[in-house]
Structure formats: C-alpha cells, structure tokens
Design a protein around this motif. Structure first.
Motif, PDB file in Angstrom:
ATOM      1  N   UNK A   1      43.102 -40.274 -40.851  1.00 59.15           N
ATOM      2  CA  UNK A   1      43.434 -41.039 -40.036  1.00 59.15           C
ATOM      3  C   UNK A   1      42.152 -39.988 -39.427  1.00 59.15           C
ATOM      4  N   UNK A   2      42.314 -38.903 -39.484  1.00 57.22           N
ATOM      5  CA  UNK A   2      41.222 -37.883 -38.235  1.00 57.22           C
ATOM      6  C   UNK A   2      41.321 -38.398 -37.570  1.00 57.22           C
ATOM      7  N   UNK A   3      42.715 -37.904 -36.751  1.00 61.11           N
ATOM      8  CA  UNK A   3      43.261 -38.263 -35.843  1.00 61.11           C
ATOM      9  C   UNK A   3      43.554 -36.967 -35.393  1.00 61.11           C
ATOM     10  N   UNK A   4      44.407 -36.528 -34.132  1.00 69.39           N
ATOM     11  CA  UNK A   4      44.893 -35.357 -34.331  1.00 69.39           C
ATOM     12  C   UNK A   4      46.415 -34.753 -34.293  1.00 69.39           C
ATOM     13  N   UNK A   5      47.241 -34.209 -35.341  1.00 73.79           N
ATOM     14  CA  UNK A   5      48.454 -33.829 -35.149  1.00 73.79           C
ATOM     15  C   UNK A   5      49.346 -34.773 -34.155  1.00 73.79           C
ATOM     16  N   UNK A   6      48.886 -34.394 -32.739  1.00 73.10           N
ATOM     17  CA  UNK A   6      49.465 -34.829 -31.630  1.00 73.10           C
ATOM     18  C   UNK A   6      49.792 -36.751 -31.363  1.00 73.10           C
ATOM     19  N   UNK A   7      48.545 -36.258 -31.786  1.00 71.45           N
ATOM     20  CA  UNK A   7      48.307 -38.157 -32.057  1.00 71.45           C
ATOM     21  C   UNK A   7      49.421 -39.087 -32.879  1.00 71.45           C
ATOM     22  N   UNK A   8      48.802 -38.471 -33.667  1.00 66.68           N
ATOM     23  CA  UNK A   8      50.503 -38.792 -35.228  1.00 66.68           C
ATOM     24  C   UNK A   8      52.105 -38.560 -34.056  1.00 66.68           C
TER      25      UNK A   8
ATOM     26  N   UNK B   1      58.959 -35.427 -44.266  1.00 67.58           N
ATOM     27  CA  UNK B   1      58.178 -36.437 -44.593  1.00 67.58           C
ATOM     28  C   UNK B   1      58.174 -37.752 -43.732  1.00 67.58           C
ATOM     29  N   UNK B   2      57.191 -38.595 -43.871  1.00 68.21           N
ATOM     30  CA  UNK B   2      56.935 -40.299 -43.474  1.00 68.21           C
ATOM     31  C   UNK B   2      57.010 -40.848 -44.443  1.00 68.21           C
TER      32      UNK B   2
ATOM     33  N   UNK C   1      53.944 -38.888 -47.849  1.00 66.63           N
ATOM     34  CA  UNK C   1      52.877 -38.500 -47.117  1.00 66.63           C
ATOM     35  C   UNK C   1      53.786 -37.301 -45.825  1.00 66.63           C
ATOM     36  N   UNK C   2      52.682 -36.484 -45.181  1.00 68.11           N
ATOM     37  CA  UNK C   2      53.598 -35.689 -44.378  1.00 68.11           C
ATOM     38  C   UNK C   2      52.479 -35.900 -42.955  1.00 68.11           C
ATOM     39  N   UNK C   3      53.279 -35.325 -40.906  1.00 70.69           N
ATOM     40  CA  UNK C   3      52.249 -35.966 -40.556  1.00 70.69           C
ATOM     41  C   UNK C   3      51.135 -35.196 -40.594  1.00 70.69           C
ATOM     42  N   UNK C   4      50.876 -34.432 -40.488  1.00 72.96           N
ATOM     43  CA  UNK C   4      49.587 -33.807 -41.450  1.00 72.96           C
ATOM     44  C   UNK C   4      48.680 -34.198 -42.153  1.00 72.96           C
ATOM     45  N   UNK C   5      48.940 -34.887 -43.394  1.00 70.74           N
ATOM     46  CA  UNK C   5      48.220 -35.462 -43.842  1.00 70.74           C
ATOM     47  C   UNK C   5      47.437 -36.515 -43.767  1.00 70.74           C
ATOM     48  N   UNK C   6      48.447 -37.336 -42.454  1.00 69.15           N
ATOM     49  CA  UNK C   6      48.366 -38.832 -42.454  1.00 69.15           C
ATOM     50  C   UNK C   6      46.894 -37.979 -40.883  1.00 69.15           C
ATOM     51  N   UNK C   7      47.360 -37.056 -40.124  1.00 66.27           N
ATOM     52  CA  UNK C   7      45.976 -36.547 -39.585  1.00 66.27           C
ATOM     53  C   UNK C   7      45.025 -36.552 -39.886  1.00 66.27           C
ATOM     54  N   UNK C   8      45.301 -36.474 -41.183  1.00 62.41           N
ATOM     55  CA  UNK C   8      43.993 -36.033 -42.176  1.00 62.41           C
ATOM     56  C   UNK C   8      43.328 -36.652 -42.567  1.00 62.41           C
TER      57      UNK C   8
ATOM     58  N   UNK D   1      48.260 -46.770 -39.954  1.00 62.86           N
ATOM     59  CA  UNK D   1      48.395 -46.206 -40.227  1.00 62.86           C
ATOM     60  C   UNK D   1      49.848 -46.293 -41.182  1.00 62.86           C
ATOM     61  N   UNK D   2      50.330 -47.673 -40.665  1.00 68.91           N
ATOM     62  CA  UNK D   2      51.160 -48.821 -41.687  1.00 68.91           C
ATOM     63  C   UNK D   2      50.996 -48.531 -43.575  1.00 68.91           C
ATOM     64  N   UNK D   3      49.104 -48.884 -43.635  1.00 74.16           N
ATOM     65  CA  UNK D   3      48.862 -48.991 -44.377  1.00 74.16           C
ATOM     66  C   UNK D   3      47.840 -47.203 -44.944  1.00 74.16           C
ATOM     67  N   UNK D   4      47.860 -46.007 -44.512  1.00 75.00           N
ATOM     68  CA  UNK D   4      47.653 -45.452 -44.671  1.00 75.00           C
ATOM     69  C   UNK D   4      48.997 -44.643 -45.431  1.00 75.00           C
ATOM     70  N   UNK D   5      49.703 -44.819 -44.947  1.00 73.38           N
ATOM     71  CA  UNK D   5      51.285 -44.327 -45.801  1.00 73.38           C
ATOM     72  C   UNK D   5      51.396 -45.022 -47.271  1.00 73.38           C
ATOM     73  N   UNK D   6      51.548 -46.598 -46.846  1.00 73.45           N
ATOM     74  CA  UNK D   6      51.602 -46.903 -48.323  1.00 73.45           C
ATOM     75  C   UNK D   6      51.151 -46.628 -49.151  1.00 73.45           C
TER      76      UNK D   6
END
Length: 223
Positions: free
Chosen positions: A36-43, A63-64, A27-34, A12-17
């Motif tokens: 990482x390929x995970x569900x928004x609830x997981x994010x 945003x994060x 980055x927004x939570x929805x973009x981060x979910x996309x 997660x940290x690497x992707x946000x950076x």
C-alpha cells in the motif's frame, strides 16, 4: 460512513484478498504496508480499526486474515474494480495496461446501480482484461487449478489464465508478443532464469518466444 464503506478500508481489504488469490501464504502487516506504500504504524492503526469492525482477524505479530464479513466486502470491491477495468477497455478505448489506476479511483465512486448497468451492458463478463475472475453480485467467484509460468514443467500445455497488471511495461511487452488470457501455449524450456514457450494451437503453432523469469512470474496458466 460505515467502516466497511471507507475507501481506505476498502483498499486494505482488497489488498489482503488479492495477496492470497494466486498463492497460499497469508499477508503480514509489513508486506501489507509495502503493497500500500504506507508506514507500518499506519497499518497497525488501520488493522485495529478493521478488527474492531469485524473485518480482519489478527493476533499480534501474526498474519492478517479476512473474516467472512471482510471477505464479502473485499469481493464487492474487487468486483467493482474488475468490471470497471473491463468497461474501460471494451467501451472507452483504454489499453489493458492503462486501466488499473483509473479503476482504483472509480471503484470507490460507482454506485451498485451503475455497476449493474455496466455489468449488463458488457454481457455479464466472467473475467477482466487481465484474466482475473470477476466476482458475481452474490459474492461467488469462479476458481480453477492453475500454475505460474515460471514454475511450469517442460512440455506443459495450457491456456494463459491470467497476467498480472502490476507492471504496465510488462503488459505492453507481452501484448506485442501475442500473449494474452486465452492464448494456448506450450512450455519448451524453463530454468528459472528464462522460459521458452510456443504460443498458438497444436494445429497452428507460433514461433517460440523466450521470456525472462521475472516476466514469466507474472503469467498464470491452466494446470
């Protein structure tokens, strides 16, 4: 295991950076979910955990952003990933289009001691095979002005600074065309759909190459 040592949190940290390394929008939570390929609830749950650990600053629906501690941890992961990619290409015979997934696995397993040995053996490289800057052991990372090829004006001359490793097929196509970090190019046409450029130096130009806008958007030049 401390939260900051958790492989999932490191991803997660690497992707946000990485999201803001080459463009300014957070980055927004929805973009981060996309990504990482995970569900928004997981994010949502992971962001809560990371915020509690002091790694992420976040307000609901906003945003994060990495805290100082989160950025330090993210750069440590980025350093491991990019040094491993460089090691795989230079020492193990991998192609630059093959190393990303391997590094994704190894970055969580390599110790700091082994990483320093790899770094020393490679001659303390400053950039990985794709041109991405390798953070130093103290967390510093070099930066210089850049622009994306698909946004470069006609007549712009610069060296290729970085090529995204997101699509291995694009990497193979660009390699076949002689395009790699450090290659000097001149942009002779750019209309958003196609980009034409000449590789090589002013004294020894290569034939003009034409790239679709999607491929040009994967290349960054020195400004």
């Amino acid at each position: 295991m401390p939260a900051s040592k958790n492989p999932a949190i490191e991803d997660y940290l690497k992707t946000v950076y990485a999201h803001t390394e080459w463009q300014p929008d957070p980055i927004t939570p929805s973009v981060l979910a996309g990504k990482l390929g995970v569900a928004p609830s997981s994010v949502t749950e992971m962001v809560k955990k990371m915020a509690a650990a002091g790694l992420i600053a976040h307000v609901p629906y906003g945003p994060l952003r990495l805290t100082d501690a989160g950025r330090e941890r993210a750069l440590a992961v980025v350093r491991r990933h990019r040094l491993i990619e460089t090691w795989l290409v230079q020492e193990m015979g991998y192609g630059w289009d093959e190393v990303h997934d391997e590094a994704e696995v190894l970055e969580h397993a390599v110790s700091d001691r082994l990483l320093d040995v790899i770094d020393e053996r490679l001659g303390r490289p400053s950039r990985d095979p794709h041109g991405d800057a390798i953070p130093a052991a103290d967390g510093t990372i070099p930066a210089e002005p850049f622009l994306r090829l698909d946004e470069a004006p006609q007549g712009h001359r610069g060296c290729i600074l970085r090529i995204s490793d997101r699509d291995p097929a694009v990497l193979r196509e660009l390699e076949a065309a002689g395009l790699a970090p450090g290659v000097e190019v001149v942009v002779s046409l750019g209309d958003g759909e196609r980009v034409r450029l000449s590789a090589g130096t002013a004294d020894a130009p290569a034939p003009a190459l034409e790239l679709p806008g999607t491929a040009a958007a994967e290349i960054w030049l020195t400004a």
